[in-house]
Design an enzyme around this catalytic site. Structure first.
Site, mmCIF file in Angstrom:
data_model
loop_
_atom_site.group_PDB
_atom_site.id
_atom_site.type_symbol
_atom_site.label_atom_id
_atom_site.label_comp_id
_atom_site.label_asym_id
_atom_site.label_seq_id
_atom_site.Cartn_x
_atom_site.Cartn_y
_atom_site.Cartn_z
ATOM 1 C CD GLU A 1 -2.858 -1.157 2.431
ATOM 2 O OE1 GLU A 1 -2.833 -0.196 3.217
ATOM 3 O OE2 GLU A 1 -3.604 -2.122 2.575
ATOM 4 C CG HIS B 1 -6.051 0.541 4.777
ATOM 5 N ND1 HIS B 1 -4.939 -0.208 5.066
ATOM 6 C CD2 HIS B 1 -6.824 0.470 5.893
ATOM 7 C CE1 HIS B 1 -5.036 -0.710 6.290
ATOM 8 N NE2 HIS B 1 -6.178 -0.310 6.803
HETATM 9 N N1 NAD Z 1 -9.612 -1.742 6.466
HETATM 10 C C1 NAD Z 1 -9.663 -1.050 7.574
HETATM 11 O O1 NAD Z 1 -9.784 0.171 7.553
HETATM 12 C C2 NAD Z 1 -9.584 -1.770 8.912
HETATM 13 C C3 NAD Z 1 -10.094 -1.111 10.052
HETATM 14 C C4 NAD Z 1 -10.071 -1.781 11.257
HETATM 15 C C5 NAD Z 1 -9.521 -3.061 11.353
HETATM 16 N N2 NAD Z 1 -9.013 -3.659 10.245
HETATM 17 C C6 NAD Z 1 -8.452 -5.025 10.338
HETATM 18 O O2 NAD Z 1 -9.461 -5.886 10.862
HETATM 19 C C7 NAD Z 1 -8.863 -6.803 11.766
HETATM 20 C C8 NAD Z 1 -9.916 -7.285 12.760
HETATM 21 O O3 NAD Z 1 -10.265 -6.210 13.634
HETATM 22 P P1 NAD Z 1 -11.100 -6.468 14.974
HETATM 23 O O4 NAD Z 1 -11.251 -5.149 15.634
HETATM 24 O O5 NAD Z 1 -12.311 -7.276 14.682
HETATM 25 O O6 NAD Z 1 -10.051 -7.350 15.798
HETATM 26 P P2 NAD Z 1 -10.355 -8.340 16.983
HETATM 27 O O7 NAD Z 1 -9.048 -8.606 17.631
HETATM 28 O O8 NAD Z 1 -11.496 -7.856 17.813
HETATM 29 O O9 NAD Z 1 -10.852 -9.690 16.242
HETATM 30 C C9 NAD Z 1 -10.017 -10.477 15.435
HETATM 31 C C10 NAD Z 1 -10.489 -11.916 15.588
HETATM 32 O O10 NAD Z 1 -9.795 -12.725 14.647
HETATM 33 C C11 NAD Z 1 -9.636 -14.005 15.258
HETATM 34 N N3 NAD Z 1 -8.646 -14.803 14.549
HETATM 35 C C12 NAD Z 1 -7.298 -14.788 14.671
HETATM 36 N N4 NAD Z 1 -6.761 -15.681 13.804
HETATM 37 C C13 NAD Z 1 -7.795 -16.269 13.142
HETATM 38 C C14 NAD Z 1 -7.880 -17.278 12.127
HETATM 39 N N5 NAD Z 1 -6.779 -17.867 11.641
HETATM 40 N N6 NAD Z 1 -9.121 -17.622 11.674
HETATM 41 C C15 NAD Z 1 -10.234 -17.021 12.145
HETATM 42 N N7 NAD Z 1 -10.207 -16.084 13.127
HETATM 43 C C16 NAD Z 1 -9.003 -15.716 13.604
HETATM 44 C C17 NAD Z 1 -9.255 -13.669 16.697
HETATM 45 O O11 NAD Z 1 -9.486 -14.784 17.555
HETATM 46 C C18 NAD Z 1 -10.201 -12.494 16.982
HETATM 47 O O12 NAD Z 1 -11.398 -12.911 17.603
HETATM 48 C C19 NAD Z 1 -7.717 -6.000 12.410
HETATM 49 O O13 NAD Z 1 -6.683 -6.850 12.878
HETATM 50 C C20 NAD Z 1 -7.251 -5.118 11.282
HETATM 51 O O14 NAD Z 1 -6.179 -5.739 10.610
HETATM 52 C C21 NAD Z 1 -9.028 -3.032 9.041
#
Ligand code: NAD
Length: 309
Positions: A265, A284
């Site tokens: 990115e 993003h």
């Molecule tokens: N595009 C964007 O603007 C944006 C914004 C916010 C978050 N995000 C991404 O979204 C992700 C998730 O955010 P969140 O707040 O829900 O995080 P979170 O920590 O609340 O939830 C992530 C979940 O993924 C699970 N997990 C880990 N490995 C896994 C696997 N192999 N298979 C299935 N589940 C698995 C974890 O157990 C956890 O419950 C963040 O890590 C970030 O990278 C992107």
């Protein structure tokens, strides 16, 4: 009075809140000036970043002697070496949950758009054409199965919105036992990853980028998806093989895709995405709305102030 350095964009009123209490450098372009970033890092007590500042290696060494806290204006921590920060006594504070609504709305919005496809007619209609027959096969979201990979803060919010528009929702998350109360509360079935991938009409990814999720959606996994299914990645680049998505759309194995995050990115000019059907690419921004920026910024401002005492 402590010194706070903010290296990427932050809500201006939250910036003012920090400036009222401490000495502040707010420069959303600082992330792009490596030499100045190192100098400023060495001279701060709190460091506030979004997702572009890489808090590891030389930057972490510069921070370590003085800085006490790193505030992350968002949730993914893949740009921060959290273990190394903690080993040096640096506390890392993410904005957990503060942009979940923004991402969940993006997912359901993209799913609606990609299933229905009506909006791609704009240029034809402006040009005096009337492609009504071609667009009569658009699909409804009601009754479709939404498959969530990752059922944390964002996955759960997306499930609630999916249920609200009449979707059946299934999810896979290895950290949550199948009898966890949240599944029943949200009316979601817990399934194995393969079952989610094979059976969902819309698959949406909500996992962090870690070793176990890197390339999780490679060509083989995408081939397991239902013919005509939609894939949405708002999680992180590197989890999905972007070229495999483009090929699956060209072959019409996938019925649509939305990618908000990329292995590199900004995405360099990318020939393999050219003329790929029913594809939405965004820079993003799934978690970035006016409201989410305000929530994320105030949450981090408050926690950084609290940590500085
Ligand atoms: N595009 C964007 O603007 C944006 C914004 C916010 C978050 N995000 C991404 O979204 C992700 C998730 O955010 P969140 O707040 O829900 O995080 P979170 O920590 O609340 O939830 C992530 C979940 O993924 C699970 N997990 C880990 N490995 C896994 C696997 N192999 N298979 C299935 N589940 C698995 C974890 O157990 C956890 O419950 C963040 O890590 C970030 O990278 C992107």
């Amino acid at each position: 009075m402590a010194r706070i350095v903010v290296t990427e964009f932050m809500d201006e009123r939250a910036v003012a809140l920090l400036a009222a209490r401490h000495e502040l450098l707010y420069d959303p372009k600082l992330v792009d000036d490596a030499a100045r970033l190192l100098r400023e890092a060495a001279a701060c007590d709190a460091f506030v970043v979004r997702n572009r500042t890489q808090v590891r290696g030389a930057l972490l060494e510069a921070l370590a002697p003085r800085c006490k806290v790193v505030g992350r204006l968002g949730v993914g921590l893949d740009n921060i070496d959290v273990a190394a920060c903690e080993a040096r006594g640096l506390r890392v504070i993410p904005a957990t949950g503060a942009n979940a609504q923004a991402v969940a709305e993006y997912v359901i919005g993209a799913a609606l758009l990609l299933l229905r496809q009506a909006f791609k007619a704009t240029h034809a209609v402006i040009g005096g054409n009337w492609p009504r027959a071609e667009l009569s096969g658009g699909r409804e979201i009601g009754g479709k199965r939404l498959g969530l990979v990752g059922f944390g803060s964002i996955g759960q919010r997306t499930a609630a919105l999916g249920r609200a528009v009449g979707m059946e929702v299934v999810a896979h998350d290895p950290a949550l036992p199948a009898d966890a109360a949240v599944y029943a509360t949200l009316g979601v079935a817990a399934l194995a990853l393969d079952e989610v991938v094979r059976s969902a009409d819309v698959v949406s990814l909500h996992v962090p980028l870690v070793d176990s999720t890197r390339s999780l959606f490679d060509a083989a996994r995408i081939a397991q998806m239902k013919r005509g299914a939609i894939l949405i990645n708002t999680a992180r680049g590197g989890i999905v093989d972007e070229r495999a998505v483009a090929e699956a759309l060209q072959r019409e194995h996938l019925g649509g895709a939305a990618l908000d995050v990329f292995a590199q990115e900004p995405l360099p000019q990318s020939l393999h995405f050219e003329r790929v059907p029913n594809l939405v690419l965004t820079p993003h921004v799934a978690g970035v709305t006016a409201e989410a920026n305000e929530r994320v910024s105030f949450l981090i401002a408050d926690k950084v102030l609290e940590a500085l005492g």
